[in-house]
Write an enzyme that holds these catalytic residues in place. Structure first.
Site: not given
Length: 397
Positions: A255-257, A260
């Protein structure tokens, strides 16, 4: 009847999506354009933005828990709606504030929402969604950045508590955070099975903010070095099962990538559009810079690359929402997003000439801020290794 039900559900989903995006656009004007962007220059100069104030505004608007359960104050929508918010946050005229928000929504809380106990969700998730507290993620260390398995921070059992010693580096929101989603070694087994995620209040005795780190970019986002000296945390503060922290963190990285990569899209669009406007009115050799074929061709190439990234992000998101493992596509999106941020900002800055070398323009700010995308959350080289793994091209051991 089954077909009719599917069609009705599909129409309802489309309607919800349309309403959400219209609302998102309206609230963006109220929050980003009126409450955030007018103060960005000041917060950049001060090296910190008022996270509690900004997060409360976003929490009241429902933007800190878009895909989180409604029973904890979220909207209960799927991850694609969180990505829509990420794209809109790219209209903030710096990279530091969107990054800080992303830590709260898609880096420090996904594992808690998915695997945390009811007590932990009430204590940490609910106020994070409401914007009443600020969260940070404690993973990177001086000797362990992209190599998460090498972290040295330990949490040793002592009765019903963990005693934590060690430290975390490059902690976004660290100077203002109320709690940390901490990755620590809780055992002596293999490095991928001896770690746990722990909810750690930042006001506990033994938690020391060593310093606020001065950075090349992302200046309005406070980044701290944090030390833990015999910090005692209840063992019930562990997220999910002990020893599965590395696995949970890898899931959070998906999810973070994606977040971003999505967050870069609006910023890239804005830089290109502002460069078009500037080169249309700036003259060199008695004609606008934009009229030189190389300039307009280059801007066309860059916009094409942005659209390709957008398609990749949307495809990966759609697959993730359906329950697929999108580690490879998320890694590709982050890799491309980081490199495109550097390529677009560098190319566009050149067309601004001497103005581009001043510090108060969006293009020069993103030139600094965007450089982090290829480092934070897993460096480009780590993304390439992950992609190679999924392509089965790594050397055989």
């Amino acid at each position: 009847m089954a077909l009719i039900s599917l069609i009705i559900c599909y129409i309802l989903l489309i309607s919800i999506g349309v309403v959400f995006r219209v609302t998102l656009k309206k609230r963006r004007k109220l929050i980003i354009d009126q409450e955030i962007n007018p103060h960005v220059d000041q917060w950049e100069a001060e090296g910190q933005f008022p996270a509690h104030k900004v997060f409360k505004l976003l929490g009241n608007a429902g933007f800190l828990g878009v895909n989180k359960p409604v029973e904890y104050g979220g909207l209960g929508l799927d991850f694609s709606y969180s990505m829509a918010v990420s794209e809109e946050l790219g209209n903030i005229r710096c990279g530091g504030i969107p990054m800080a928000i992303g830590v709260q929504t898609d880096m420090a809380t996904p594992a808690l929402a998915r695997f945390g106990s009811e007590e932990l969700k009430q204590q940490f998730l609910r106020p994070s969604i409401a914007g009443d507290v600020v969260a940070c993620l404690g993973v990177s260390e001086v000797g362990a950045g992209s190599d998460v398995s090498s972290i040295a921070t330990k949490a040793v059992k002592d009765g019903e508590e963990y005693v934590i010693n060690g430290g975390k580096m490059w902690t976004t929101n660290g100077a203002q955070a109320d709690w940390m989603c901490l990755l620590a070694n809780t055992g002596d087994g293999p490095p991928h099975r001896n770690k746990s995620l722990i909810c750690l209040p930042m006001n506990l005795p033994g938690v020391h903010i060593a310093r606020k780190i001065e950075k090349l970019g992302m200046r309005s986002s406070d980044t701290a070095e944090v030390f833990f000296d015999d910090v005692r945390v209840p063992r019930k503060n562990i997220i999910g099962q002990e020893g599965l922290g590395f696995t949970y963190q890898m899931l959070q990285f998906q999810e973070e990538r994606l977040w971003a990569a999505a967050n870069t899209l609006a910023m890239l669009d804005n830089i290109i559009q502002e460069t078009i406007q500037y080169t249309r009115q700036r003259k060199i050799f008695k004609q606008p810079v934009l009229y030189h074929q190389w300039v307009r061709f280059r801007l066309a190439e860059l916009q094409t690359e942005v659209e390709l990234l957008r398609s990749l992000v949307h495809r990966a998101t759609a697959l993730y929402v359906k329950g697929n493992d999108v580690t490879k596509l998320a890694s590709m999106a982050k890799l491309k997003g980081g490199r495109l941020a550097r390529e677009v900002s560098d190319s566009c800055l050149q067309f601004w000439g001497g103005m581009g070398f001043t510090s108060d323009l969006l293009v020069s700010r993103f030139y600094r801020d965007g450089r982090l995308i290829s480092i934070g959350g897993g460096a480009d080289e780590v993304m390439l290794e992950i992609i190679c793994k999924y392509m089965d091209t790594l050397p055989r051991k």
